[in-house]
Design a protein around this motif. Structure first.
Motif, mmCIF file in Angstrom:
data_model
loop_
_atom_site.group_PDB
_atom_site.id
_atom_site.type_symbol
_atom_site.label_atom_id
_atom_site.label_comp_id
_atom_site.label_asym_id
_atom_site.label_seq_id
_atom_site.Cartn_x
_atom_site.Cartn_y
_atom_site.Cartn_z
ATOM 1 N N THR A 83 0.821 -1.210 0.000
ATOM 2 C CA THR A 83 0.000 0.000 0.000
ATOM 3 C C THR A 83 0.861 1.268 0.000
ATOM 4 O OG1 THR A 83 -0.195 -0.262 2.386
ATOM 5 C CG2 THR A 83 -2.056 -1.000 1.065
ATOM 6 N N ASP A 84 2.153 1.136 0.354
ATOM 7 C CA ASP A 84 3.052 2.288 0.220
ATOM 8 C C ASP A 84 3.904 2.155 -1.040
ATOM 9 O OD1 ASP A 84 4.515 0.210 1.264
ATOM 10 O OD2 ASP A 84 5.853 1.498 2.412
ATOM 11 N N ASN A 85 3.380 1.358 -1.976
ATOM 12 C CA ASN A 85 3.932 1.268 -3.332
ATOM 13 C C ASN A 85 5.350 0.723 -3.419
ATOM 14 O OD1 ASN A 85 3.534 1.466 -6.094
ATOM 15 N ND2 ASN A 85 4.612 3.414 -6.208
ATOM 16 N N GLN A 86 5.661 -0.199 -2.546
ATOM 17 C CA GLN A 86 6.905 -0.936 -2.769
ATOM 18 C C GLN A 86 6.557 -2.115 -3.664
ATOM 19 O OE1 GLN A 86 9.848 -1.143 0.266
ATOM 20 N NE2 GLN A 86 8.407 -0.327 1.771
ATOM 21 N N VAL A 87 7.480 -2.438 -4.554
ATOM 22 C CA VAL A 87 7.201 -3.471 -5.553
ATOM 23 C C VAL A 87 8.260 -4.563 -5.460
ATOM 24 C CG1 VAL A 87 6.881 -3.919 -8.024
ATOM 25 C CG2 VAL A 87 6.235 -1.697 -7.067
ATOM 26 N N LEU A 88 7.798 -5.806 -5.368
ATOM 27 C CA LEU A 88 8.717 -6.935 -5.344
ATOM 28 C C LEU A 88 8.298 -7.898 -6.441
ATOM 29 C CD1 LEU A 88 9.737 -8.919 -2.190
ATOM 30 C CD2 LEU A 88 9.030 -10.083 -4.256
ATOM 31 N N THR A 89 9.220 -8.284 -7.302
ATOM 32 C CA THR A 89 8.851 -9.187 -8.398
ATOM 33 C C THR A 89 9.875 -10.301 -8.546
ATOM 34 O OG1 THR A 89 10.037 -7.831 -10.011
ATOM 35 C CG2 THR A 89 7.697 -7.369 -9.735
ATOM 36 N N LEU A 90 9.405 -11.421 -9.032
ATOM 37 C CA LEU A 90 10.293 -12.566 -9.228
ATOM 38 C C LEU A 90 9.737 -13.478 -10.324
ATOM 39 C CD1 LEU A 90 12.726 -14.207 -8.317
ATOM 40 C CD2 LEU A 90 11.353 -15.142 -6.485
ATOM 41 N N GLY A 91 10.579 -13.879 -11.259
ATOM 42 C CA GLY A 91 10.160 -14.813 -12.309
ATOM 43 C C GLY A 91 9.528 -14.096 -13.491
ATOM 44 N N ARG A 242 -0.770 -4.580 -8.665
ATOM 45 C CA ARG A 242 -1.120 -3.180 -8.406
ATOM 46 C C ARG A 242 -2.629 -2.995 -8.365
ATOM 47 N NH1 ARG A 242 1.260 -0.777 -12.354
ATOM 48 N NH2 ARG A 242 3.363 -1.137 -11.612
ATOM 49 N N MET A 243 -3.336 -3.733 -9.224
ATOM 50 C CA MET A 243 -4.803 -3.681 -9.173
ATOM 51 C C MET A 243 -5.281 -4.174 -7.797
ATOM 52 S SD MET A 243 -5.703 -5.144 -12.988
ATOM 53 C CE MET A 243 -7.400 -4.583 -13.236
ATOM 54 N N GLY A 244 -4.628 -5.231 -7.314
ATOM 55 C CA GLY A 244 -4.983 -5.753 -5.988
ATOM 56 C C GLY A 244 -4.623 -4.769 -4.894
ATOM 57 N N ALA A 245 -3.469 -4.128 -5.036
ATOM 58 C CA ALA A 245 -3.037 -3.164 -4.015
ATOM 59 C C ALA A 245 -3.985 -1.974 -3.949
ATOM 60 C CB ALA A 245 -1.611 -2.704 -4.310
#
Ligand code: GLN
Length: 351
Positions: A83-91, A242-245
């Motif tokens: 909710t504070d717009n940190q983004v973590l991605t993998l794969g 992001r849609m979920g967030a």
């Protein structure tokens, strides 16, 4: 000793996580989120889940939509947006897959923007069907006929509620709304749309059954066509997270700051997801995970941790109910390790 390919892959994956976990706003670099869990912990839990389930062979791509049968079933991506717009991605988080039934959540949200929750509830209802997502028997049997906005019949009824002078105007409004929730312009995957439109006789039948009971609110075939388009919208795992967030963040997109969904509508949307987001797998999901979520036969699942963020996982092979097997396993693992279950007393600070 020569490092094994597995080991090299693990090191690469770990590096990828570390490199991709960059806060998207400067503020997030300095102020630690009051609600999101610590990023080092999230990183390590997600990496564990990725390694644990990446070779899981269970499940099978959807094949009743011909396009989906050809998608590479080994693809696997995980994205978290807080909710504070940190983004973590993998794969595989750049691949654009069809949103499919996850779209139903956002058309429900749009219908609620336009009509308010009471009218949507009266016109569509919100009861579990206990049947497969495309069941005509549920339409015949259930007092509401449409069941709920997250099964096909209820979703087609919900799409039929969206206002517009013509089909194109309604469709553009829906696509624009999804794009605001994603914080990026989303587009239709034309091949998915064509593949599904050529084979969606079951959904057309549902629309006419709804018409028999006066539970569809625009032309039945027009509504199915718009619904088919909304299911064919392409998203990657990060856009979906992001849609979920946006749902987790009281309707405000954490990347753009825009209030996309009225905050007062969020509880009804999330409770409907808890009740029916994984169709007839929803009871088991609530038992094991305790988070509102929505699946799509394209292989995506997004789960919402209200006030904290959302996790989206993409992996095409599905179980019997039509839910991505790996996505369920990853989200269950991460939710348990990070104590996200909404019904766990400790998630609200009780010992
Ligand atoms: N477009 C798909 C259908 O109508 C959506 C189903 C799903 O994702 N469960 O069958």
């Amino acid at each position: 000793m020569v490092p094994s390919r597995m080991l090299i892959k693990s090191i690469l994956a770990a590096t990828l996580v570390a490199a991709s976990f960059l806060p998207s706003v400067v503020a997030a670099q300095t102020a630690r989120s009051p609600v999101a869990p610590r990023r080092e912990l999230v990183e390590s839990v997600v990496r564990e889940a990725y390694e644990k389930f990446r070779s899981d062979p269970s499940g099978k791509n959807a094949d009743y939509i011909p396009y989906l049968a050809q998608v590479d079933s080994k693809m696997f991506g995980i994205a978290i947006v807080t909710t504070d717009n940190q983004v973590l991605t993998l794969g595989d988080v750049k691949y654009s897959f069809s949103i499919q039934s996850i779209s139903k959540v956002f058309t429900l949200a749009l219908a609620m923007e336009e009509l308010g929750p009471d009218k949507v509830f009266a016109k569509v209802g919100s009861e579990p069907t206990g049947r497969p997502f495309n069941s005509p028997l549920a339409v015949v049997d259930m007092p509401s006929h449409s069941g709920n906005p997250l099964v096909n019949a209820g979703a087609i009824a919900t799409t039929s509620l969206i206002s517009g002078q013509n089909a194109a105007e309604k469709w553009n409004k829906i696509l624009d709304f999804y794009s605001k929730a994603a914080g990026e312009k989303l587009v239709l995957i034309d091949e998915v749309y064509k593949s599904e439109a050529a084979t969606n006789t079951g959904n057309k039948a549902l629309s006419y059954l709804l018409a028999k009971y006066d539970r569809i609110y625009a032309d039945p075939f027009e509504s199915v066509d718009i619904y088919t388009k909304q299911c064919s919208v392409g998203v990657n795992a990060t856009q979906l997270a992001r849609m979920g967030a946006t749902l987790a963040n009281n309707g405000i997109n954490p990347a753009t700051g825009e209030q996309v969904i009225k905050r007062e509508n969020i509880p009804e949307i999330l409770s409907t997801m808890t009740m029916a987001g994984l169709y007839d797998g929803s009871g088991g999901w609530a038992w094991h995970v305790g988070l509102p979520a929505k699946s799509g036969v394209g292989g995506g699942i997004v789960a919402i941790a209200p006030g904290k963020g959302a996790i989206a996982v993409f992996a095409p092979p599905l179980d019997e109910a039509g839910n991505s097997v790996k996505a369920q396993k990853v989200i269950e693992y991460v939710a348990q390790r990070l104590n996200y279950n909404l019904y766990s007393p400790s998630s609200v600070g009780l010992k």
